[in-house]
Design an enzyme around this catalytic site. Structure first.
Site, PDB file in Angstrom:
ATOM      1  N   LYS A   1       0.824  -1.225   0.000  1.00 56.50           N
ATOM      2  CA  LYS A   1       0.000   0.000   0.000  1.00 56.50           C
ATOM      3  C   LYS A   1       0.854   1.269   0.000  1.00 56.50           C
ATOM      4  CE  LYS A   1      -2.826  -3.168  -0.128  1.00 56.50           C
ATOM      5  NZ  LYS A   1      -3.088  -3.663  -1.497  1.00 56.50           N
TER       6      LYS A   1
ATOM      7  N   GLU B   1     -12.455  -8.234   1.358  1.00 59.17           N
ATOM      8  CA  GLU B   1     -12.735  -9.562   0.789  1.00 59.17           C
ATOM      9  C   GLU B   1     -13.087 -10.584   1.872  1.00 59.17           C
ATOM     10  OE1 GLU B   1     -10.077  -7.703   0.017  1.00 59.17           O
ATOM     11  OE2 GLU B   1      -8.216  -8.759   0.307  1.00 59.17           O
TER      12      GLU B   1
HETATM   13  C1  LIG Z   1       6.640  -3.007  -5.352  1.00 64.68           C
HETATM   14  C2  LIG Z   1       6.129  -4.340  -5.764  1.00 64.68           C
HETATM   15  N1  LIG Z   1       6.445  -4.846  -6.964  1.00 64.68           N
HETATM   16  C3  LIG Z   1       5.977  -6.040  -7.321  1.00 64.68           C
HETATM   17  N2  LIG Z   1       5.189  -6.835  -6.541  1.00 64.68           N
HETATM   18  C4  LIG Z   1       4.872  -6.347  -5.336  1.00 64.68           C
HETATM   19  C5  LIG Z   1       5.314  -5.095  -4.897  1.00 64.68           C
HETATM   20  N3  LIG Z   1       4.807  -4.866  -3.678  1.00 64.68           N
HETATM   21  C6  LIG Z   1       4.085  -5.956  -3.332  1.00 64.68           C
HETATM   22  N4  LIG Z   1       4.124  -6.847  -4.335  1.00 64.68           N
HETATM   23  C7  LIG Z   1       3.437  -8.125  -4.367  1.00 64.68           C
HETATM   24  O1  LIG Z   1       2.042  -7.842  -4.342  1.00 64.68           O
HETATM   25  C8  LIG Z   1       1.396  -8.621  -3.342  1.00 64.68           C
HETATM   26  C9  LIG Z   1       1.171  -7.739  -2.154  1.00 64.68           C
HETATM   27  C10 LIG Z   1      -0.031  -7.288  -1.868  1.00 64.68           C
HETATM   28  C11 LIG Z   1      -0.237  -6.413  -0.678  1.00 64.68           C
HETATM   29  N5  LIG Z   1      -1.656  -6.465  -0.327  1.00 64.68           N
HETATM   30  C12 LIG Z   1      -2.016  -6.331   0.940  1.00 64.68           C
HETATM   31  O2  LIG Z   1      -1.200  -6.103   1.825  1.00 64.68           O
HETATM   32  C13 LIG Z   1      -3.448  -6.514   1.259  1.00 64.68           C
HETATM   33  C14 LIG Z   1      -3.793  -6.681   2.606  1.00 64.68           C
HETATM   34  C15 LIG Z   1      -5.117  -6.879   2.986  1.00 64.68           C
HETATM   35  C16 LIG Z   1      -5.453  -7.043   4.399  1.00 64.68           C
HETATM   36  C17 LIG Z   1      -6.553  -6.402   4.946  1.00 64.68           C
HETATM   37  C18 LIG Z   1      -6.875  -6.558   6.298  1.00 64.68           C
HETATM   38  C19 LIG Z   1      -6.089  -7.366   7.096  1.00 64.68           C
HETATM   39  F1  LIG Z   1      -6.399  -7.547   8.391  1.00 64.68           F
HETATM   40  C20 LIG Z   1      -4.989  -8.038   6.559  1.00 64.68           C
HETATM   41  C21 LIG Z   1      -4.670  -7.866   5.225  1.00 64.68           C
HETATM   42  C22 LIG Z   1      -6.122  -6.928   2.008  1.00 64.68           C
HETATM   43  C23 LIG Z   1      -5.774  -6.759   0.657  1.00 64.68           C
HETATM   44  O3  LIG Z   1      -6.719  -6.806  -0.329  1.00 64.68           O
HETATM   45  C24 LIG Z   1      -4.452  -6.540   0.273  1.00 64.68           C
HETATM   46  O4  LIG Z   1      -4.183  -6.347  -1.057  1.00 64.68           O
HETATM   47  C25 LIG Z   1       2.356  -9.701  -3.000  1.00 64.68           C
HETATM   48  C26 LIG Z   1       3.690  -8.977  -3.137  1.00 64.68           C
HETATM   49  O5  LIG Z   1       4.753  -9.863  -3.361  1.00 64.68           O
HETATM   50 MG   LIG Z   2      -5.992  -5.999  -2.137  1.00 62.27          MG
END
Ligand SMILES: Cc1ncnc2c1ncn2[C@@H]1O[C@H](/C=C/CNC(=O)c2cc(-c3ccc(F)cc3)cc(O)c2O)C[C@H]1O
Ligand SMILES: [Mg+2]
Length: 214
Positions: A144, A199
């Site tokens: 985020k 979700e």
């Molecule tokens: C900079 C960059 N480049 C390429 N891939 C990247 C990146 N930063 C993350 N990523 C990849 O995207 C993915 C990351 C997603 C981050 N999304 C989250 O942290 C996320 C967290 C929650 C959430 C809500 C309430 C709660 F209690 C707990 C969690 C809900 C969601 O829908 C989310 O997308 C996986 C990571 O490897």
């Molecule tokens: Mg998300």
């Protein structure tokens, strides 16, 4: 050693979904996340909003930031017209490996290019490496604190054109306050909020749709 949640999610797809049927892949993941193990996919409720934005836009060139297991990749790619392309960035190799198999199970590998690497490294290379002029649609769902810097980077790299639509997940939970302030109060976007739920839960969350004014 114990399997990972993404590995168990993939097993659920391979067990319950039909090869080549994207809707069955989406349903299998939603069932797994609702009844077995929560995972951070955009989910069915916000996913329906994502579907309507994509269907209305009919984008040719799509960028997704943060593939994770490929759930939203499948949701978007299944709606793209023939010849349209989705580039999705994922820097975690384990997630990327799972996502490739989920996307393949849905039969959408011809529309999707999964690039393993960090958004800040690949956004500046979109033009020379992928021959992309500008994107029609960008889905932001990665860390985020990267939404705002990556949006500014896409602007600086000339990857957005008048009318490009950015759709951001999680603008309430976990929240992206700096990004929201920028797209809502800045001069470069026309922005609107689609209220929904985190979700597979009753907690509030939503998507922010922002149109670049060029
Ligand atoms: C900079 C960059 N480049 C390429 N891939 C990247 C990146 N930063 C993350 N990523 C990849 O995207 C993915 C990351 C997603 C981050 N999304 C989250 O942290 C996320 C967290 C929650 C959430 C809500 C309430 C709660 F209690 C707990 C969690 C809900 C969601 O829908 C989310 O997308 C996986 C990571 O490897
Ligand atoms: Mg998300």
């Amino acid at each position: 050693t114990r399997s990972t949640r993404p590995q168990r999610l993939l097993k659920a797809v391979q067990k319950h979904a039909t090869r080549g049927d994207p809707q069955s892949v989406i349903s299998a993941i939603d069932h797994f996340c609702r009844h077995s193990e929560w995972a951070m996919n955009v989910g069915d409720e916000k996913g329906s909003i994502l579907d309507s934005v994509v269907s209305e836009l009919n984008p040719e060139k799509v960028l997704e930031l943060g593939t994770y297991c490929g759930y939203s990749t499948v949701r978007i790619a299944r709606l793209l017209p023939p010849g349209a392309r989705l580039i999705t960035l994922e820097f975690n190799a384990d997630y990327a490996a799972i996502a490739r198999q989920v996307i393949a199970w849905a039969g959408l590998e011809d529309k999707v290019q999964l690039v393993e690497g960090a958004s800040e490294d690949w956004i500046p290379r979109m033009k020379e490496h992928f021959g992309i002029e500008t994107f029609d649609f960008v889905f932001l769902d990665h860390w985020k604190d990267r939404y705002l810097p990556d949006t500014k980077l896409m602007e600086d790299c000339g990857l957005l054109r008048k009318g490009t639509v950015l759709l951001a997940d999680n603008v309430i939970c976990p929240g992206v306050p700096d990004y929201l302030e920028y797209v809502r109060n800045g001069l470069f976007y026309k922005s609107c909020y689609f209220k929904s739920h985190l979700e597979y839960t009753k907690a509030e969350d939503g998507l922010e749709k922002s149109v670049f004014l060029g």
